[in-house]
Motif scaffolding. Structure first.
Motif, mmCIF file in Angstrom:
data_model
loop_
_atom_site.group_PDB
_atom_site.id
_atom_site.type_symbol
_atom_site.label_atom_id
_atom_site.label_comp_id
_atom_site.label_asym_id
_atom_site.label_seq_id
_atom_site.Cartn_x
_atom_site.Cartn_y
_atom_site.Cartn_z
ATOM 1 N N MET A 133 0.864 -1.173 0.000
ATOM 2 C CA MET A 133 0.000 0.000 0.000
ATOM 3 C C MET A 133 0.906 1.230 0.000
ATOM 4 O O MET A 133 1.971 1.217 0.623
ATOM 5 C CB MET A 133 -0.897 -0.002 1.252
ATOM 6 N N GLN A 134 0.495 2.282 -0.699
ATOM 7 C CA GLN A 134 1.278 3.513 -0.734
ATOM 8 C C GLN A 134 0.455 4.655 -0.140
ATOM 9 O O GLN A 134 -0.759 4.722 -0.340
ATOM 10 C CB GLN A 134 1.699 3.839 -2.168
ATOM 11 N N VAL A 135 1.153 5.546 0.575
ATOM 12 C CA VAL A 135 0.491 6.638 1.299
ATOM 13 C C VAL A 135 1.232 7.937 1.002
ATOM 14 O O VAL A 135 2.466 7.965 0.977
ATOM 15 C CB VAL A 135 0.484 6.375 2.823
ATOM 16 N N PHE A 157 -4.460 6.979 0.134
ATOM 17 C CA PHE A 157 -3.967 5.607 0.190
ATOM 18 C C PHE A 157 -4.316 4.924 -1.131
ATOM 19 O O PHE A 157 -5.359 5.206 -1.725
ATOM 20 C CB PHE A 157 -4.629 4.824 1.323
ATOM 21 N N LYS A 165 -8.444 3.043 -4.159
ATOM 22 C CA LYS A 165 -8.029 4.274 -3.482
ATOM 23 C C LYS A 165 -8.892 4.584 -2.269
ATOM 24 O O LYS A 165 -10.063 4.203 -2.201
ATOM 25 C CB LYS A 165 -8.087 5.452 -4.451
ATOM 26 N N HIS A 183 -5.122 6.055 9.114
ATOM 27 C CA HIS A 183 -4.722 4.690 8.793
ATOM 28 C C HIS A 183 -5.795 3.699 9.236
ATOM 29 O O HIS A 183 -6.157 2.776 8.495
ATOM 30 C CB HIS A 183 -3.393 4.356 9.478
ATOM 31 N N ALA A 186 -8.630 3.853 6.909
ATOM 32 C CA ALA A 186 -8.309 3.217 5.631
ATOM 33 C C ALA A 186 -8.347 1.696 5.751
ATOM 34 O O ALA A 186 -8.869 1.006 4.857
ATOM 35 C CB ALA A 186 -6.931 3.683 5.155
ATOM 36 N N TYR A 190 -10.716 -0.699 3.548
ATOM 37 C CA TYR A 190 -10.217 -1.801 2.724
ATOM 38 C C TYR A 190 -10.612 -3.167 3.277
ATOM 39 O O TYR A 190 -10.630 -4.151 2.537
ATOM 40 C CB TYR A 190 -8.693 -1.741 2.626
ATOM 41 N N ILE A 197 3.955 -0.890 3.593
ATOM 42 C CA ILE A 197 3.393 0.427 3.305
ATOM 43 C C ILE A 197 4.535 1.367 2.930
ATOM 44 O O ILE A 197 5.559 1.417 3.619
ATOM 45 C CB ILE A 197 2.606 0.985 4.493
ATOM 46 N N TYR A 199 6.022 5.171 2.228
ATOM 47 C CA TYR A 199 5.836 6.562 2.643
ATOM 48 C C TYR A 199 6.972 7.426 2.115
ATOM 49 O O TYR A 199 8.050 6.940 1.776
ATOM 50 C CB TYR A 199 5.853 6.700 4.170
ATOM 51 N N ILE A 245 0.943 6.398 -5.890
ATOM 52 C CA ILE A 245 0.260 7.277 -4.947
ATOM 53 C C ILE A 245 0.383 8.739 -5.362
ATOM 54 O O ILE A 245 -0.515 9.543 -5.118
ATOM 55 C CB ILE A 245 0.779 7.063 -3.502
#
Length: 518
Positions: A133-135, A157, A165, A183, A186, A190, A197, A199, A245
């Motif tokens: 996952m990308q934030v 996210f 998303k 978080h 999210a 999900y 993850i 960041y 992201i």
């Protein structure tokens, strides 16, 4: 090639002996279209082309609306216009390619050029389901209803495999605790968490890179250990590491937020979730050529389930205010929550404080007071969440209700007389009147007998009058409850200096004069 020129070319190829299939390949047409061209002579083709130029198109009814958007916001994309047509005009029976063509023609016809920005990315292999996952964060200035500007902050996210998303907005900069709360939201959205993850090296999460031995903030370090996910920190604006992201933040800001008018942060977040469902996660992704919502259905079983919110995340948070409506409900996150009958008072501010704690909505008249109501937090929309004891008590008879109210007073003769007159004056609303009496007794028990004396002496025959007098006496704290005299039924006397303050809410000037003896 224009249609008329293509028509002439098709006829020329046919005279040269080409088959219909060969003509279709050379002109990049279907065979049915070639047959259609061959059936028309030159004059018929001219009439057909002229009809095409003057015919009504499916988007013509929205031309003025689209032109207004383009002139006000020249940087609007065709994709955003498609979303606005869906959201604001409830029109979605058209393909996005049709909208792109129509918008392009309008720009050319009315000289509304669009600035094109380009950024190169390197193609990377797709990651497996549930892997990453990308934030990332973003901010944008938008207009308010009053015409001023406000800066909004977003955390976004995205699941690297499905491109599914999630985004959450604030009207103030994020703190570390805000990031952790988002978080949790999210993960709930999900239905699970990925192994890793990604960041930026954001100051809310990391203190120092320290030659590869990254030092995290204390709160984030604790959270990371509790949730058990790996962290990958990358450099700022690094498309190879977190291009997905960065595109999402750009998409959320450019397609959802840009040129949208801000009203309230809760409404803004509700609109964003609706946009995600309608556009952000439903539109076919240009890279994977699938809808993220469909790919997510396959990825979701590969996410690791998470437990309930961690204990340090469930601490009391700041309250927000809401107004009690005349039907004794508050509106919160697109739902209605009840408060006790009689909480709403005409001509008062009717403001209450609302906070979320342990998946429950806590409603308080004043912060720190005993809650007016506690409801389970609803994740739906348009629902009425109501406690049974917030309705009229229909399980008890009127007489029984009266006896319960009478039990709170010392002089049974006076309260019996007052309630009898109350019943005669408000036969249809006697239950409501008794509930208001009970509310006054509950909130201002020490002053109920004195307020009854004043109401009887001055011929005030309403439960609302009784409530207002009781509240006024309690606010000024003029009397401590004492046994009533047994030799007469006259109300105790008051010195006038106790009643010089003007009431702040509900017009009580009449009561002040009454209590002063005027």
């Amino acid at each position: 090639m224009k249609k008329l020129e293509k028509h002439v070319y098709v006829h020329q190829l046919k005279k040269e002996g080409f088959s219909v299939s060969a003509i279709a390949r050379k002109c990049n047409l279907s065979r049915n279209t070639v047959y259609s061209y061959l059936e028309k002579d030159f004059e018929e083709a001219m009439d057909w082309v002229n009809q095409l130029q003057t015919r009504k198109r499916i988007l013509d009814p929205f031309q003025d609306q689209i032109l207004g958007w383009l002139r006000e916001h020249p940087d609007l994309s065709a994709s955003q216009i498609a979303d606005w047509l869906d959201e604001r005009c409830h029109f979605h029976d058209v393909g996005e390619s049709t909208i792109r063509t129509y918008v392009k023609e309008l720009r050319e016809k009315y000289y509304i050029p669009k600035e094109i920005k380009f950024r190169a990315y390197e193609a990377l292999k797709e990651l497996p389901k549930g892997k990453q996952m990308q934030v990332d964060f973003g901010e944008i200035k938008v207009k308010t209803l009053k015409g001023s500007s406000i800066k909004l902050y977003v955390i976004a996210f995205v699941l690297a495999h499905s491109r599914y998303k999630y985004a959450e907005w604030q009207d103030r900069p994020f703190t570390t605790r805000d990031v952790l709360r988002c978080h949790e939201n999210a993960f709930e959205y999900y239905g699970g968490i990925t192994e890793e993850i990604v960041y930026d090296q954001d100051k809310l999460l990391a203190v120092s890179e320290n030659g590869g031995d990254i030092i995290y903030t204390e709160e984030f370090q604790s959270y990371k250990e509790n949730r058990g996910f790996r962290v990958y920190l990358c450099r700022k604006a690094d498309p190879e590491s977190k291009g997905k992201i960065e595109n999402v933040v750009k998409f959320v800001k450019g397609n959802f937020a840009k040129n949208r008018v801000f009203h309230h942060i809760d409404t803004w977040n509700e609109q964003c979730i609706a946009w995600l469902m309608r556009k952000g996660n439903y539109q076919v992704h240009n890279t994977i050529k699938k809808r993220p919502v469909e790919v997510f259905a396959l990825e979701k079983p590969h996410l690791r389930k998470v437990s309930l919110p961690l204990s340090f995340e469930s601490q009391r948070v700041s309250s927000i205010t809401r107004v009690v409506h005349k039907d004794n409900i508050i509106k919160f996150r697109s739902n209605r929550y009840s408060v006790p009958l009689g909480t709403y008072q005409p001509q008062e501010d009717n403001v209450v404080y609302v906070r979320i704690e342990n998946e429950h909505v806590i409603i308080e008249k004043h912060q720190g007071d005993k809650p007016l109501a506690i409801h389970p937090l609803s994740r739906g929309k348009g629902q009425l969440i109501k406690n049974n004891n917030h309705s009229r008590d229909r399980s008890r008879g009127i007489q029984e209700y009266m006896e319960a109210v009478k039990g709170s007073f010392d002089n049974q003769g006076k309260i019996q007389c007052f309630l009898k007159q109350l019943h005669e004056r408000y036969p249809r609303y006697i239950r409501d009147q008794l509930q208001i009496m009970r509310r006054a007794i509950t909130e201002y028990e020490l002053y109920a007998d004195q307020a009854l004396d004043v109401c009887i002496k001055e011929n005030l025959r309403s439960a609302n009058d009784f409530y207002d007098v009781t509240k006024y006496i309690a606010k000024n704290q003029t009397v401590v409850k004492k046994p009533l005299p047994t030799t007469h039924d006259q109300p105790p006397s008051f010195s006038s200096h106790k009643w010089e303050e003007k009431a702040e809410v509900r017009e009580l000037d009449g009561y002040i004069k009454i209590l002063e003896g005027e």
